[in-house]
Scaffold this motif. Structure first.
Motif, PDB file in Angstrom:
ATOM      1  N   TYR A  10      37.983   3.341 -15.355  1.00 49.52           N
ATOM      2  CA  TYR A  10      36.915   2.988 -14.443  1.00 49.52           C
ATOM      3  C   TYR A  10      36.171   1.637 -14.929  1.00 49.52           C
ATOM      4  O   TYR A  10      35.703   0.919 -14.097  1.00 49.52           O
ATOM      5  CB  TYR A  10      36.029   4.144 -14.049  1.00 49.52           C
ATOM      6  N   ALA A  11      36.027   1.528 -16.151  1.00 49.67           N
ATOM      7  CA  ALA A  11      35.235   0.518 -16.844  1.00 49.67           C
ATOM      8  C   ALA A  11      35.828  -0.841 -16.380  1.00 49.67           C
ATOM      9  O   ALA A  11      35.729  -1.994 -16.607  1.00 49.67           O
ATOM     10  CB  ALA A  11      34.864   0.874 -18.093  1.00 49.67           C
ATOM     11  N   GLN A  12      37.314  -0.780 -16.445  1.00 45.76           N
ATOM     12  CA  GLN A  12      38.172  -1.941 -16.330  1.00 45.76           C
ATOM     13  C   GLN A  12      38.806  -2.403 -14.859  1.00 45.76           C
ATOM     14  O   GLN A  12      39.287  -3.137 -14.520  1.00 45.76           O
ATOM     15  CB  GLN A  12      39.445  -1.857 -17.221  1.00 45.76           C
ATOM     16  N   ALA A  13      38.188  -1.495 -13.853  1.00 50.14           N
ATOM     17  CA  ALA A  13      38.788  -1.564 -12.524  1.00 50.14           C
ATOM     18  C   ALA A  13      38.481  -2.758 -11.918  1.00 50.14           C
ATOM     19  O   ALA A  13      39.045  -3.334 -11.102  1.00 50.14           O
ATOM     20  CB  ALA A  13      38.157  -0.441 -11.771  1.00 50.14           C
ATOM     21  N   SER A  14      37.060  -3.444 -12.194  1.00 54.00           N
ATOM     22  CA  SER A  14      36.560  -4.844 -11.458  1.00 54.00           C
ATOM     23  C   SER A  14      37.174  -6.012 -12.406  1.00 54.00           C
ATOM     24  O   SER A  14      37.031  -7.067 -11.867  1.00 54.00           O
ATOM     25  CB  SER A  14      35.272  -4.674 -11.526  1.00 54.00           C
TER      26      SER A  14
END
Length: 413
Positions: A230-234
């Motif tokens: 989730y922390a790398q999704a953007s």
């Protein structure tokens, strides 16, 4: 000489602790790395200096598992910070938590944040809060461009990975869709275990999410979604050419994601982009909740300190996060997006509903997260997934929160 005095003072402090003469309070939370450093600098060290109480802090990304093992072994921490009121309610039902009556200023927090249980006692309060009914987009993206991107599954920045808690970004989506489509009353009924998972309202939330994500349509897209944390999704939002445009994620991502910082991320209320939204000014929220497991004078002192406006303000400033203490008004400085989110969190006109899965009994919460992953890969199995979740809902002996919305009777528009 000044340097020598500092070293001497440090040696004295260490010597006192080593001799066991300084009172100690144990604290368990999920903050590690940079977050832990911020917590120590902004909150723990000022407390230790002021009260001469040592805080023995343990940070773990598997906090629920650590706490469960400690409780089972009979060695729980004095104070814990958890994101799930459902999990805390379960511990309260087991008589593991101590009431906070007389320790915290209940009037400073609304009932959705410091929730009284059926016995009338409050067992937790928020140290920090986040807004979740948000869709982020790069500055300069027009409203027309955002609506176009909404209908293209590949334009959503999505990562379902989160270690032992993988799947929660999907639960956030489904919860928010149900809230926006059917309002706080239906949301409250669902979170308190009264609304079936097989109801038309809940099923519509799942299928709406499935269409937005392109569930079952593209192996490549599915692989990206399931294999990304989730922390790398953007991260792709800052690529050239841009790899994705929209992200449904809580307010904390704006300061944690360098990609959103580089893209000068702005936000829309999710109600503007969720198909079929009818709710009026309804927001899903989450928080880091403080609870007391072992009563000692120093543990009670830490509880009083963490619930004070000074500590709330210091932690919010260090994390660029938010306090929902009514005595800590939003900062007048800083970026517009931050000030408007802070104002929304404290607005008496808005309806704030706590994260549904976090408020559910832990077994149901975990199964919900797993089901979102299964659904993305095999949307045709939705009926069976909902039936399983509904069976878990009806299991005996579970503790349900009486309320998760501060204005659960707010009308739909």
């Amino acid at each position: 000489m000044a340097g020598c005095l500092v070293l001497l003072a440090a040696a004295v402090v260490l010597g006192v602790r080593a001799a066991g003469r300084e009172p100690t309070v144990t604290l368990l939370a999920n903050w590690t790395g940079r977050d832990e450093l911020n917590l120590r600098h902004a909150v723990i060290e000022p407390f230790e200096r002021k009260y001469h109480v040592h805080v023995d802090y343990q940070g773990s990304s598997a906090e629920s598992q650590v706490l469960g093992a400690d409780v089972e072994a009979g060695t729980p921490p004095d104070v814990v910070v958890l994101t799930g009121p459902g999990e805390l309610a379960d511990y309260a039902g087991q008589k593991q938590l101590r009431p906070l009556d007389g320790l915290i200023p209940r009037e400073d927090f609304s009932a959705s944040w410091a929730t009284p249980l059926a016995d009338g006692h409050v067992y937790w309060f928020p140290l920090k809060a986040d807004l979740k009914s948000i869709v982020w987009y790069p500055a300069g993206t027009s409203e027309r461009g955002r609506l176009k991107a909404r209908d293209e599954p590949a334009q959503w920045c999505v990562g379902m990975g989160s270690g032992a808690t993988s799947g929660w970004p999907g639960t956030d989506w489904i919860e928010d869709i149900l809230l926006q489509q059917h309002g706080p009353r239906a949301y409250q009924s669902w979170v308190s275990g009264r609304l079936s998972w097989r109801s038309p309202e809940v099923r519509q939330a799942w299928t709406t999410w499935g269409r937005l994500m392109g569930a079952g349509t593209s192996p490549a897209l599915l692989g990206r979604t399931l294999q990304t944390g989730y922390a790398q999704a953007s991260a792709p939002v800052a690529d050239v050419p841009r790899g994705c445009t929209l992200e449904h994620q809580a307010s904390f991502i704006r300061t944690q994601s360098t990609a959103w910082q580089r893209a000068d991320g702005r936000y829309d209320p999710s109600s503007r982009l969720i198909p079929g939204a009818t709710a009026d000014d309804a927001w899903e929220v989450s928080g880091d909740l403080v609870a007391l497991l072992h009563t000692t004078p120093q543990a009670e002192r830490l509880i009083r300190y963490l619930s004070s406006p000074a500590a709330q303000r210091a932690w919010a400033a260090a994390e660029s996060a938010f306090s929902v203490d009514s005595k800590v008004p939003p900062a007048t400085a800083g970026p517009t997006w931050h000030r408007t989110l802070a104002t929304t969190l404290l607005s008496p006109a808005a309806t704030h509903c706590f994260d549904a899965s976090d408020a559910m009994p832990p077994t149901l919460r975990d199964a919900f997260a797993e089901a979102t992953i299964e659904y993305l890969a095999h949307p045709a199995r939705l009926g069976a997934l909902l039936a399983t979740l509904d069976t878990l809902r009806q299991a005996p002996g579970q503790t349900w929160l009486p309320s998760v919305c501060d204005q659960a009777s707010a009308p739909a528009r």
